[in-house]
Each structure stands twice: as structure tokens, then as C-alpha cells.
Design a protein around this motif. Structure first.
Motif, short mmCIF file in Angstrom:
data_model
loop_
_atom_site.label_atom_id
_atom_site.label_comp_id
_atom_site.label_asym_id
_atom_site.label_seq_id
_atom_site.Cartn_x
_atom_site.Cartn_y
_atom_site.Cartn_z
N THR A 109 2.53 7.39 10.54
CA THR A 109 3.19 6.09 10.63
C THR A 109 3.68 5.85 12.05
O THR A 109 3.51 4.76 12.61
N GLU A 110 4.25 6.87 12.66
CA GLU A 110 4.76 6.76 14.02
C GLU A 110 3.63 6.52 15.02
O GLU A 110 3.73 5.66 15.92
N ALA A 111 2.52 7.23 14.86
CA ALA A 111 1.38 7.08 15.76
C ALA A 111 0.74 5.69 15.61
O ALA A 111 0.46 5.01 16.60
N VAL A 112 0.53 5.26 14.36
CA VAL A 112 -0.10 3.95 14.13
C VAL A 112 0.82 2.84 14.61
O VAL A 112 0.36 1.85 15.19
N ASN A 136 -8.37 7.20 -0.64
CA ASN A 136 -7.42 7.74 0.33
C ASN A 136 -6.07 7.06 0.14
O ASN A 136 -5.66 6.19 0.92
N VAL A 137 -5.37 7.47 -0.89
CA VAL A 137 -4.11 6.85 -1.29
C VAL A 137 -3.07 6.94 -0.18
O VAL A 137 -2.33 5.98 0.06
N ASN A 138 -2.99 8.07 0.51
CA ASN A 138 -1.99 8.22 1.58
C ASN A 138 -2.21 7.20 2.70
O ASN A 138 -1.25 6.63 3.23
N SER A 139 -3.46 6.97 3.04
CA SER A 139 -3.75 6.01 4.11
C SER A 139 -3.47 4.57 3.65
O SER A 139 -2.92 3.78 4.43
N THR A 140 -3.81 4.23 2.42
CA THR A 140 -3.51 2.88 1.96
C THR A 140 -2.00 2.66 1.90
O THR A 140 -1.52 1.58 2.28
N LYS A 141 -1.25 3.67 1.49
CA LYS A 141 0.22 3.54 1.48
C LYS A 141 0.77 3.34 2.89
O LYS A 141 1.68 2.54 3.10
N LEU A 142 0.23 4.08 3.86
CA LEU A 142 0.68 3.96 5.24
C LEU A 142 0.45 2.54 5.75
O LEU A 142 1.36 1.91 6.31
N LEU A 143 -0.74 2.01 5.54
CA LEU A 143 -1.06 0.67 6.03
C LEU A 143 -0.21 -0.39 5.34
O LEU A 143 0.28 -1.33 5.98
N GLU A 144 0.01 -0.24 4.06
CA GLU A 144 0.84 -1.21 3.34
C GLU A 144 2.30 -1.11 3.78
O GLU A 144 2.99 -2.12 3.89
N LYS A 145 2.77 0.10 4.07
CA LYS A 145 4.13 0.27 4.60
C LYS A 145 4.29 -0.45 5.94
O LYS A 145 5.35 -1.01 6.23
N LEU A 146 3.22 -0.46 6.74
CA LEU A 146 3.26 -1.13 8.05
C LEU A 146 2.86 -2.60 7.94
O LEU A 146 2.61 -3.25 8.95
#
Length: 184
Positions: A109-112, A136-146
Motif C-alpha cells: 500500500t505504501e509503495a503503490v 488475487n484477493v490481496n491485490s484487489t483489496k489493496l487497490l480498492e483500499k486506495l
């Protein structure tokens, strides 16, 4: 083009050949490679070749990939960057990967977030995209969080498997298309 970005905990630096040993460790892990549409690397030369390919793209201002370095330890944790840069259309596609031991700690999250800030402010991008395997659930969660928007599904968009595995590339994977606009 800038070759370094900094966050509270991370130093993002354009990849260099000396990073090949550490990045090989990341890219040879089946859990990491699973959603990268590559087979896990089996030889460090593959990492060196990948770094050279990315350096060539950066030289042509078509992409730039950073090694993600933890400031406190100086360890390379993975990579991130702009997989594709389109100046004319003011858009880019991002990608990221982290060694499994760093998952779940907010580093991706910090890098993106750093890529987003730099992309919208310095590169004057209008749109930043990310394509993600729906599994890739972790990646979809990261993008939605951002606060990326899932625009839809790119059906049968990408070959599955590897050229090294006969028959494995006979199927195609769907990908989700996410985007974030400068105006979001």
C-alpha cells in the motif's frame, strides 16, 4: 525520469543488476509468481535478464521499475513501478510484488501510494491502471483500499501458465481492470 522515491518506511530505487540476487529470491517463490503470469524463476540469470529488459524500457521512457527497499534494514523486499507509460494519453499501468514474508504489513500500500503521488503530480498522468487476476484477493483489496475503481473484467485476456510448461498455455485467464484518475 525520476529514479528514486521515498516513503516513511521505503526507498524505491530504479532496479539495477546488483539487485538480481535479492529479486531472484522474490520471483522464484511460487506464491509470489502465481499472479505475475510468469513461472517461478529457477535461475538468477532470469532475474538479471528481467532487470535488463526493464532497464531498456526505462531508457526508452516506456516503463520504469523500482526495487522496494526497507529503509530500516536496507533489504530489497520486492519491486513496483510503471509497467507501461503512455505520455501521449497521460496514462500508465502499475504493477507490484513483495516477498511473502512482507505480506500483510502495509508495504505494498505504501509503495503503490508513492507511485500514485508521483504519477499524478510529477508525471502529470490523468489515469493509472492496474490489471489483476480475480483470484488475487490481496491485490484487489489493496487497490480498492486506495480507491481504484474496478471498471470490469477483461475476459480471457492473458495466457495462463508458462512457455516452459507444455500445454499450460492452452487456457486464458480473466483479469480485472482497475483505474484511478487524477480527478478521483
Amino acid at each position: 525520469m525520476i529514479t528514486e522515491l521515498h516513503t516513511t518506511r521505503l526507498h524505491l530505487r530504479q532496479m539495477k543488476a546488483a539487485d538480481s540476487t535479492d529479486l531472484f529470491q522474490v520471483w522464484s517463490d511460487p506464491a509470489v509468481a502465481r499472479f505475475m503470469n510468469i513461472s517461478p524463476f529457477s535461475d538468477e540469470k532470469q532475474a538479471l535478464d528481467m532487470i535488463q529488459l526493464l532497464a531498456n524500457l526505462a531508457e526508452e521512457k516506456q516503463a520504469i521499475r523500482f526495487s522496494i527497499i526497507e529503509k530500516e534494514s536496507g533489504r530489497i523486499m520486492g519491486s513496483c513501478g510503471y509497467n507501461y507509460l503512455d505520455d501521449e494519453q497521460a496514462r500508465a499501468e502499475i504493477g507490484y510484488d513483495l516477498a511473502k514474508i512482507y505480506w500483510g504489513r502495509g508495504y505494498a500500500t505504501e509503495a503503490v501510494s508513492a507511485l500514485l503521488r508521483h504519477g499524478f503530480s510529477s508525471l502529470q498522468l490523468n489515469r493509472i491502471e492496474a490489471k489483476v487476476d480475480p483470484r488475487n484477493v490481496n491485490s484487489t483489496k489493496l487497490l480498492e483500499k486506495l480507491e481504484f475503481t474496478r471498471e470490469g473484467t477483461l475476459r480471457s485476456y492473458e495466457r495462463a501458465g508458462s512457455v516452459a510448461e507444455p500445454g499450460s498455455r492452452d487456457t486464458f485467464n480473466d483479469l480485472y481492470m482497475y483505474s484511478k484518475l487524477a480527478s478521483d
